[in-house]
Design an enzyme around this catalytic site. Structure first.
Site, short mmCIF file in Angstrom:
data_model
loop_
_atom_site.label_atom_id
_atom_site.label_comp_id
_atom_site.label_asym_id
_atom_site.label_seq_id
_atom_site.Cartn_x
_atom_site.Cartn_y
_atom_site.Cartn_z
N THR A 24 -2.14 14.41 -7.52
CA THR A 24 -1.03 14.15 -8.43
C THR A 24 -1.10 15.06 -9.65
O THR A 24 -0.12 15.70 -10.04
CB THR A 24 -1.05 12.68 -8.88
N GLY A 45 -3.01 11.19 -3.64
CA GLY A 45 -4.30 10.95 -4.27
C GLY A 45 -4.22 11.26 -5.75
O GLY A 45 -3.26 11.86 -6.25
N CYS A 46 -5.25 10.83 -6.47
CA CYS A 46 -5.23 10.98 -7.93
C CYS A 46 -5.36 12.44 -8.34
O CYS A 46 -4.58 12.94 -9.15
CB CYS A 46 -6.33 10.13 -8.54
N TYR A 47 -6.34 13.15 -7.78
CA TYR A 47 -6.46 14.57 -8.12
C TYR A 47 -5.18 15.33 -7.73
O TYR A 47 -4.65 16.11 -8.54
CB TYR A 47 -7.66 15.20 -7.41
#
Lengths: 345, 345, 345, 345
Positions: free
Chosen positions: A152, A148-150
């Site tokens: 990462t 997921g973006c967070y």
């Protein structure tokens, strides 16, 4: 030329895969699916792609997708887990940008997603696709679950500290902020410009689905269970995630030079950029680029270290990272097709 | 104390009526309806109103609304036209913020809205609620149709020129731009922050529903049919409309001082502010305020005059104007409760 | 490898040249100057460039610049006109992004810029660098004056109509809007985020310096003097220009298919994209890309035609166009290094 | 009618004082000073004020200011400390919105502001103007130092926890974010829209001038030295501060109901609004309003508590709070003239 299929091509990670793959010399998009937009040209929906693709959406079809070497899932969660077993048995390799295979523990997955997993037998096979953590396993994987973006931004930010055992792993704090594109291209009043422009707010404080993924990833790094207090916030802008991370040193303040620690830790990582001392990350410096910029500080020389990490949520936080993963799976240079420069201003 | 009812209180014009009426000393909101949010407190949906209203949404009910002196319709088009006859027969006076009663010609209305009008017998009775045009008729009206946001800015801007016969009424041009709140509080992909932030685009060029309203209003002013080319654009911001208006002088360039013409024309209008020469409007100067700021220029002293008009689409373009109308209907000072100052910066 | 020098590399057109040239395979930046930032690394000022350039600012020096094949001036007006004669005599070819050589008439230039021109003998030699207008002259030019951002969008938009004599050239109207990056990277209260965010305003109505350039360019196309009423506006966003253009047909409405006219007119222009009927331009579709998207409409089938044009002011409106010009001057394919895709969302 | 003077009326806190005082029935602005804008009308600089003030800037003059009952300093730091002794001796009461009198310790002040204090004899007399902390001392004060914007949100947020001794005061964390108006109306490249729009970044991590003020204020509450790690961030928007605060419980997790603790603690504070459980603050709900909205959470029921606080930095974080202070000094109801409703959307 590697033949690529994209399942779910009408969301922001889908159009971003198309934007990035337009300059990838060794991969070509052969199939892109969307039930809702079947028959429509991709450049009709996304006019930035005019002249680059002669491609229309099709209804997902096993036979057609099976002709692809690599199939990306750019779908909401709960789609890939139903189709991936079939794709794998057809011989495709799969890169899933959704949350379906990120957690190894099926019960944990179910408790956060409110349903049982449709192909939990693959959860342990799936490789967590953070190249800076799992480069070697990715190379051989059939199925990669892109982070997921967070997670990462948070895992990259805490990795050197946890790997070196310098901080208390039981009391990490992550205060993160994301642009609205992270919420997807979905009709919701909550994400109208009139609702979120000119405003800032926390959300999901009582429990965001990225929390177990963050703790799983960081526990892998630390070799011990890690506990994180994670507060995401919504920014009045389109792209970009910034995480401000706090940790407390162990018994005493470290003799070690943290700047050198970070630079050394990431010296083989082409897409992690440790900024020079005194420079702090800003999301616009990585907008559109597959890059994570990091900085470290110890305010007032006290016992708390602050790490700051900026990525573009759609690139290093999603589609760019997925292409980086594809390059590794194919034995290509990790950076092929990922030379886009951050759009500043 | 005047008893006010609001039908359709969950949209942006609804919450704006509540914001403005919170400081109106002579009116009190007794009823606010919403089928979707029945039972929910208004300050739960709109936390800026906490401490100001002890009010919850109810299902629209004829008996309950009939107890109100004034009923505002803050609904999409096609709602008021079904309920207004009933309200009038119950003795309420009605201020409709929607488009249902703005056009006097039922066939024209049907051709633009794609359905037949449910109470077309009221179209000629309804007064077009632009106080600067129809102050006297508004005072006695049972039913007032509040102008659209674009028409307010365009009619006010062109009025002095058309009333004085200085320009060619057959070739007017209006290039307008609106904040996204004009599109309402409705779940649509098109109005997500990620779609419209950082971008600018025209829309509705082939025919926007405000066009017949603009031409009807300006024809009333000119006493002759008026033809307008109208291009609206979407701004990457929440509130504000700016119209840039172009007209060509008649046979020769006017001897008249346009600045003086405008100042004189609006000297009795408390909410129209003709800026001094050299000052141009900006939407932020009227944000949150019931005010139209105007400027006039004749670039290079040629034969084309440019008028610029700025309003807040939710205030002078909708809810503020509706309260101004209410004040006139009630015989109050036109400005009661409308002292909000533009929020700058 | 073509050796490139950039004079004035700390503004937005300077950093944009660097961003674009980073992926140009046949040109390499050898020198970049800035008096104020001499000695500072470019990637210290612009962290999006980290890892791409090992380059620091130098004080402008004739000898050093003379080693370059091509010298770009990315300076405010009034700088290039003093240095260009020297550069030309040293054998460099010059691409000036500033306004110094855009007007052929020295007196006209002086009247708009308030000073006498320092090298007016070059004004007639300088080629106006709009490739779609002057591709052949650019190929052989020693000195090219790149068009302003507004003029690029307006000239491209009106060209087919004026070249075909379909509209009245004496009464053209251009209502344009620009992102704030057009105002440059200069410390001014007027361009603070707190001043211009969430707001929209016209400016320069009485006379913007791009007006004589627009009229000169359009007169070249029409073969007759052209008169334009031009109103620029400031958008609350960073990048993008949109021009909405209005013209009146001659004696009668045209039999001709305007869509076909436009498509045919630009069929050899790789960076002008005539959108299919029903699609309108939006600035985000060209953000970061060297592209102009155009659409044509005749509202209500009346006698006024509307053309809409969107560009990125820093790319097709400045630095991208300058690189397109360089490619033509060097005999390269016009598109080399200009494959950046619009950043959407 | 109380006679008010404003020193430094061209910045954002100055214009905000004017906006708010326009609806204050018991105070009237008699003098407003600016060296740079002497002679210019305030509504020429700030057109939102047209029709509200017939007032022009004057050069600061002791005699003229001495006629005022209350003098506000809306200046950068380092101005008030030179003028205040004079104003006090002339019999005025002073409300300083700048940082000059916020710290009681002159050496600490000097170490953070890089100069010696010009009137350090007043530092212990000056009352720190947070009404929720010092309401009684404010009532009798000659000189009040209004809190900074970040400190207001952080002190209000932590107060109940520290006053009740529930958390470790040595390891507090504040991750805050501010709109750009907090940086003032000053020509700086760093705060151009093109620099900060669409981006998010931390700043001042190694030491922000609000840190000693935060620690002084919280130590007063706790009765013991408090240590805070404070990271401010810049938001791509005009108004609003949000602070996300983290603290760890003492030996064990508290039996106490934190929601009830907060509601009880602030029940006499008209401008602190503890949101109901499950509702989180958002800056737009308090935009333009003198209000702090707070929420409390204990994520996953673990040992870390999260408090979230939203204010408008120009209102409760500056000019609104200054007027609240003035009301208390004058013995008026604390809320007079502060009825502005948050501008949502």
């Amino acid at each position: 030329m590697v033949k690529v299929g994209i399942v779910g091509g009408t969301g922001y990670t889908g159009v971003e895969l198309l934007r990035l793959l337009a300059s990838h010399e060794q991969a070509s998009v052969a199939v892109i699916t969307s039930r809702a937009e079947t028959g429509r040209r991709v450049d009709d929906l996304f006019p930035n792609l005019r002249g680059l693709y002669d491609l229309s959406y099709t209804t997902p079809d096993r036979e057609q997708l099976a002709t692809c070497d690599i199939v990306f899932f750019a779908t909401p969660h709960n789609v890939a887990m139903h189709m991936v077993p079939d794709m794998l048995s057809a011989g495709c390799r799969v890169i899933d940008l959704s949350a379906d295979y990120r957690l190894r523990d099926a019960r944990l997955w179910s408790s956060w997603y409110g349903e049982s997993h449709a192909s939990d037998e693959l959860l342990t096979e799936a490789v967590y696709g953070l190249p800076e953590l799992n480069r070697e396993q990715i190379a051989d994987a059939r199925l990669v679950a892109c982070p997921g973006c967070y997670p990462t931004s948070i895992i990259l930010g805490f990795m050197p500290l946890l790997a070196s055992g310098l901080v208390d792993p039981q009391h990490l704090i992550a205060s993160s902020a994301s642009g609205v594109s992270g919420a997807g291209r979905i009709a919701k009043v909550d994400n109208l410009l009139s609702e979120v422009s000119d405003s800032f707010k926390p959300y999901g404080v009582s429990g965001h689905r990225h929390l177990p993924e963050i703790e799983q990833g960081l526990s892998d790094v630390a070799g011990t269970p890690v506990v994180v207090t994670f507060v995401p916030h919504l920014l009045p802008m389109v792209r970009g995630i910034h995480s401000t991370l706090f940790a407390r040193f162990g018994s005493s303040s470290p003799a070690q030079n943290l700047q050198a620690l970070y630079e050394h830790f990431f010296e083989e990582a082409p897409f992690v950029d440790v900024l020079p001392p005194g420079t702090l990350p800003q999301t616009r410096a990585v907008r559109g680029a597959n890059r994570c910029q990091l900085a470290i500080a110890v305010p007032q020389g006290r016992d708390t270290v602050v790490v700051m990490a900026a990525i573009d949520n759609l690139v290093k936080g999603a589609s760019g990272q997925a292409i980086q993963v594809m390059n590794i799976m194919l034995g290509l240079d990790e950076s092929v097709g990922l030379g886009q420069v951050g759009l500043l201003p």
